[in-house]
Scaffold this active site. Structure first.
Site, PDB file in Angstrom:
ATOM      1  N   GLU A  50       0.798  -1.134   0.115  1.00  0.00           N
ATOM      2  CA  GLU A  50      -0.014   0.236  -0.043  1.00  0.00           C
ATOM      3  C   GLU A  50       0.848   1.306  -0.035  1.00  0.00           C
ATOM      4  O   GLU A  50       0.460   2.577  -0.159  1.00  0.00           O
ATOM      5  CB  GLU A  50      -0.901  -0.134   1.292  1.00  0.00           C
ATOM      6  CG  GLU A  50      -0.273   0.149   2.637  1.00  0.00           C
ATOM      7  CD  GLU A  50       0.096  -1.324   3.085  1.00  0.00           C
ATOM      8  OE1 GLU A  50       0.569  -2.238   2.196  1.00  0.00           O
ATOM      9  OE2 GLU A  50       0.020  -1.655   4.334  1.00  0.00           O
ATOM     10  N   CYS A  85      16.481  -6.664  -0.400  1.00  0.00           N
ATOM     11  CA  CYS A  85      16.494  -7.895   0.237  1.00  0.00           C
ATOM     12  C   CYS A  85      17.974  -8.458   0.130  1.00  0.00           C
ATOM     13  O   CYS A  85      18.566  -9.290   0.909  1.00  0.00           O
ATOM     14  CB  CYS A  85      15.567  -8.764   0.270  1.00  0.00           C
ATOM     15  SG  CYS A  85      15.322  -9.284  -1.482  1.00  0.00           S
TER      16      CYS A  85
HETATM   17  P1  NAD Z   1       6.094  -6.152   4.975  1.00  0.00           P
HETATM   18  O1  NAD Z   1       6.027  -7.388   5.485  1.00  0.00           O
HETATM   19  O2  NAD Z   1       5.756  -4.795   5.963  1.00  0.00           O
HETATM   20  O3  NAD Z   1       4.866  -5.730   3.968  1.00  0.00           O
HETATM   21  C1  NAD Z   1       4.810  -7.162   2.877  1.00  0.00           C
HETATM   22  C2  NAD Z   1       3.321  -7.053   2.332  1.00  0.00           C
HETATM   23  O4  NAD Z   1       2.584  -7.964   3.620  1.00  0.00           O
HETATM   24  C3  NAD Z   1       2.642  -5.793   2.262  1.00  0.00           C
HETATM   25  O5  NAD Z   1       1.886  -6.241   0.813  1.00  0.00           O
HETATM   26  C4  NAD Z   1       1.770  -5.305   3.247  1.00  0.00           C
HETATM   27  O6  NAD Z   1       0.585  -4.668   2.929  1.00  0.00           O
HETATM   28  C5  NAD Z   1       1.490  -6.879   3.819  1.00  0.00           C
HETATM   29  N1  NAD Z   1       1.413  -6.756   5.354  1.00  0.00           N
HETATM   30  C6  NAD Z   1       2.067  -6.058   6.277  1.00  0.00           C
HETATM   31  N2  NAD Z   1       1.578  -6.078   7.626  1.00  0.00           N
HETATM   32  C7  NAD Z   1       0.904  -7.099   7.560  1.00  0.00           C
HETATM   33  C8  NAD Z   1       0.161  -7.764   8.623  1.00  0.00           C
HETATM   34  N3  NAD Z   1       0.335  -7.422   9.869  1.00  0.00           N
HETATM   35  N4  NAD Z   1      -0.694  -8.848   8.402  1.00  0.00           N
HETATM   36  C9  NAD Z   1      -0.807  -9.170   7.126  1.00  0.00           C
HETATM   37  N5  NAD Z   1      -0.182  -8.692   5.980  1.00  0.00           N
HETATM   38  C10 NAD Z   1       0.662  -7.676   6.178  1.00  0.00           C
HETATM   39  O7  NAD Z   1       7.272  -5.767   3.979  1.00  0.00           O
HETATM   40  P2  NAD Z   1       7.843  -4.346   3.202  1.00  0.00           P
HETATM   41  O8  NAD Z   1       8.359  -3.387   4.480  1.00  0.00           O
HETATM   42  O9  NAD Z   1       6.802  -3.888   2.194  1.00  0.00           O
HETATM   43  O10 NAD Z   1       9.171  -4.901   2.464  1.00  0.00           O
HETATM   44  C11 NAD Z   1      10.358  -4.984   3.025  1.00  0.00           C
HETATM   45  C12 NAD Z   1      10.729  -6.376   3.491  1.00  0.00           C
HETATM   46  O11 NAD Z   1      10.647  -7.363   2.695  1.00  0.00           O
HETATM   47  C13 NAD Z   1      11.998  -6.535   4.283  1.00  0.00           C
HETATM   48  O12 NAD Z   1      12.119  -7.305   5.285  1.00  0.00           O
HETATM   49  C14 NAD Z   1      12.995  -7.220   2.941  1.00  0.00           C
HETATM   50  O13 NAD Z   1      14.057  -8.082   3.377  1.00  0.00           O
HETATM   51  C15 NAD Z   1      11.569  -8.205   2.598  1.00  0.00           C
HETATM   52  N6  NAD Z   1      11.738  -8.581   1.084  1.00  0.00           N
HETATM   53  C16 NAD Z   1      12.240  -9.752   1.161  1.00  0.00           C
HETATM   54  C17 NAD Z   1      12.587 -10.182  -0.321  1.00  0.00           C
HETATM   55  C18 NAD Z   1      12.872 -11.630  -0.594  1.00  0.00           C
HETATM   56  O14 NAD Z   1      12.908 -12.173  -1.800  1.00  0.00           O
HETATM   57  N7  NAD Z   1      13.378 -12.552   0.199  1.00  0.00           N
HETATM   58  C19 NAD Z   1      12.714  -9.297  -1.487  1.00  0.00           C
HETATM   59  C20 NAD Z   1      12.169  -8.062  -1.190  1.00  0.00           C
HETATM   60  C21 NAD Z   1      11.969  -7.586   0.079  1.00  0.00           C
END
Ligand code: NAD
Length: 499
Positions: free
Chosen positions: A176, A281
């Site tokens: 979002e 990441c």
């Molecule tokens: P995030 O976990 O906050 O959000 C990811 C998704 O989950 C979003 O669509 C969000 O709306 C949803 N979300 C958030 N809180 C939630 C909840 N309580 N319940 C259900 N859904 C929820 O992650 P972010 O801040 O958007 O992204 C950064 C993170 O992603 C970092 O930890 C990074 O390392 C990781 N990442 C990992 C990879 C990989 O391939 N391993 C790639 C890119 C990013």
């Protein structure tokens, strides 16, 4: 105020839940749009569209589905500048980084053009007397992807390209925080010839995610984001009987051996540690020089390079090293970690906390920070910071450096810089981490290899993109048939294997 709408059934539709989230321009700190947060009934509309459209799409021959991908690739090239601008405006990364984000997704779409070959089944003639046996790979039905903010083009494409070319319909729930580009991608897929309802974008927060995880018609869920949410999505999705793959956070180490080329190492560390403000990441967040002398040489060369990094809004042109963090919350979190590192006793060699961007004082800019003498027990070592902060942990020996990376809870990426083949071979063989670089700081696999972390960086047994993605989004049916088909009196329909 602009509303970034959902994309359901082949068109943009306004949110009806009455709930919205602010979308910022991280460079100015201003709210530039609002994104609707879907209710259960909005998700339901997307699933119904997807369910109605999916059988017809799966029935099209794989070559026709592949042609949509071919045209999609052409349209991505056509709209590259527009996509990159929209992406940078919401995420904050530089224009070259934003183009890289689109290109790494585009490469997955290119791989998917091979679907006719990749979806072939197997056939055995004469598995018994008059008996043939064959297998087919079929789409699962309606599947979903939940994606993070940091690659708003690449990661949605990692998910929806293979799913769709395999014959599934897809519900994308993007971050979002930067939701515009995912909707633009869905529009391009429609323009490329994708039937309405096969790719839907539903914006939202936890409520929409829970709706996806509990929906009985959604057969599989792919997630990328932070580890606590990855684990939550995995547990709840699996409990509901879905196929689930979840990729989480990271703490990527770079081991620097005494024989490493120090100029090359420092170049690599600056790009991998601070590019995209460390919001990757696969960023390197821990450098592990082996031996005091190596550590001193590293710090001597690295410190001035980190001090000289150029920070700017994406509008400033192509020569900035990185831009602002995505939100004020992200800024406060990263600053909190730097404060904690000092309290815990690490040496802050470069302090970027007071950086202020002239003319953009309300933007979420954080200067580059470099810590020396970080130890295993500190929070800045144990936890993912996801900002422009690099920690140097000094190791006495190669074994100590290897053990450090192996005992960390995350296992996304790792690198070793050395000119010694024996050390490189030993390292790549023993390390318990999914993606490994030798003199390559960010070893992101290309689209035809799989991408995925180990330990608490990944949950589920298949990785993303490459051949694993085709396995994840299909299931295999095995068919045994007997010929000729005329039924004879007393015929034995078992399959003889022992005669
Ligand atoms: P995030 O976990 O906050 O959000 C990811 C998704 O989950 C979003 O669509 C969000 O709306 C949803 N979300 C958030 N809180 C939630 C909840 N309580 N319940 C259900 N859904 C929820 O992650 P972010 O801040 O958007 O992204 C950064 C993170 O992603 C970092 O930890 C990074 O390392 C990781 N990442 C990992 C990879 C990989 O391939 N391993 C790639 C890119 C990013």
């Amino acid at each position: 105020m602009e509303e970034i709408q959902h994309y359901i059934g082949g068109k943009r539709v306004s949110g009806t839940s009455g709930k919205f989230a602010d979308v910022y321009n991280p460079a100015t700190g201003e709210v530039q749009a609002q994104v609707p947060l879907a209710s259960a009934s909005e998700l339901e509309a997307a699933v119904e569209n997807a369910k109605a459209a999916q059988p017809g799409w799966a029935a099209q021959n794989p070559q026709k589905r592949a042609r949509v991908m071919m045209e999609f690739v052409r349209l991505l090239h056509r709209d590259m500048d527009k996509l990159a601008e929209a992406l940078s405006r919401e995420h904050g990364k530089t224009i070259p980084d934003a183009k890289g984000d689109v290109i790494r997704g585009l490469e997955v779409a290119e791989y998917c053009i091979g679907a006719p070959q990749l979806l072939k089944g197997e056939f055995s003639e004469g598995a018994g007397p008059g008996i043939d046996m064959h297998s087919v790979k079929q789409a699962l039905g309606v599947v979903a992807g939940i994606t993070p903010f940091n690659f708003p083009a690449m990661i949605p494409m990692w998910k929806f390209c293979p799913a769709i070319v395999c014959g599934n319909a897809f519900i994308l729930k993007p971050s979002e925080r930067d939701p515009s580009v995912p909707v633009m991608l869905a529009e391009l897929m429609s323009e490329a010839g994708l039937p309405n309802g096969i790719l839907n974008v539903v914006h939202g927060d936890k409520e929409a995610v829970d709706g996806i995880l509990d929906h009985p018609e959604i057969m599989a869920v792919g997630f990328v984001g932070s580890t606590p949410i990855a684990e939550y999505v995995y547990t709840r999705g699996c409990a509901n009987g879905k196929r689930v793959q979840c990729f989480g956070g990271a703490k990527n180490h770079m081991i620097v051996m005494p024989d490493a080329d120090m100029d090359q190492t420092v170049d690599a560390l600056v790009g991998a540690g601070y590019g995209a403000a460390g919001e990757r990441c696969m960023a390197v967040s821990v450098a592990v020089p082996v031996g005091e002398e190596t550590a001193d040489r590293l710090m001597e060369k690295l410190t001035p390079r980190v001090e000289a990094l150029k920070i700017a809004p994406y509008t400033a042109g192509d020569d900035a090293d990185f831009g602002p963090l995505v939100t004020k919350d992200a800024y406060n979190r990263v600053k909190g970690y730097v404060d904690a590192g000092i309290e815990e006793g690490a040496t802050l060699a470069v302090d970027g906390r007071d950086f202020s961007m002239q003319g953009y004082e309300d933007g979420f800019f954080m200067g580059a920070c470099l810590f020396d003498n970080v130890t295993k027990d500190m929070s800045i070592y144990k936890e993912e910071i996801f900002g422009p902060v690099l920690s140097v942990v000094r190791a006495k020996t190669y074994e100590e450096g290897l053990d450090l990376a192996m005992s960390h809870e995350y296992g996304n990426g790792v690198a070793i810089f050395t000119r010694d083949g024996d050390t490189a071979r030993d390292f790549t063989s023993r390390i318990n981490i999914g993606m490994v670089g030798v003199n390559v700081p960010i070893p992101v696999p290309l689209a035809y290899y799989t991408f995925g972390g180990w330990k608490r960086s990944g949950f589920g047994d298949l990785n993303q993109h490459g051949p694993d993605a085709f396995k994840f989004y299909t299931r295999t049916k095995t068919i045994t048939s007997r010929w000729p088909s005329g039924i004879k009196e007393g015929a034995d329909f078992s399959i003889p294997t022992m005669e």
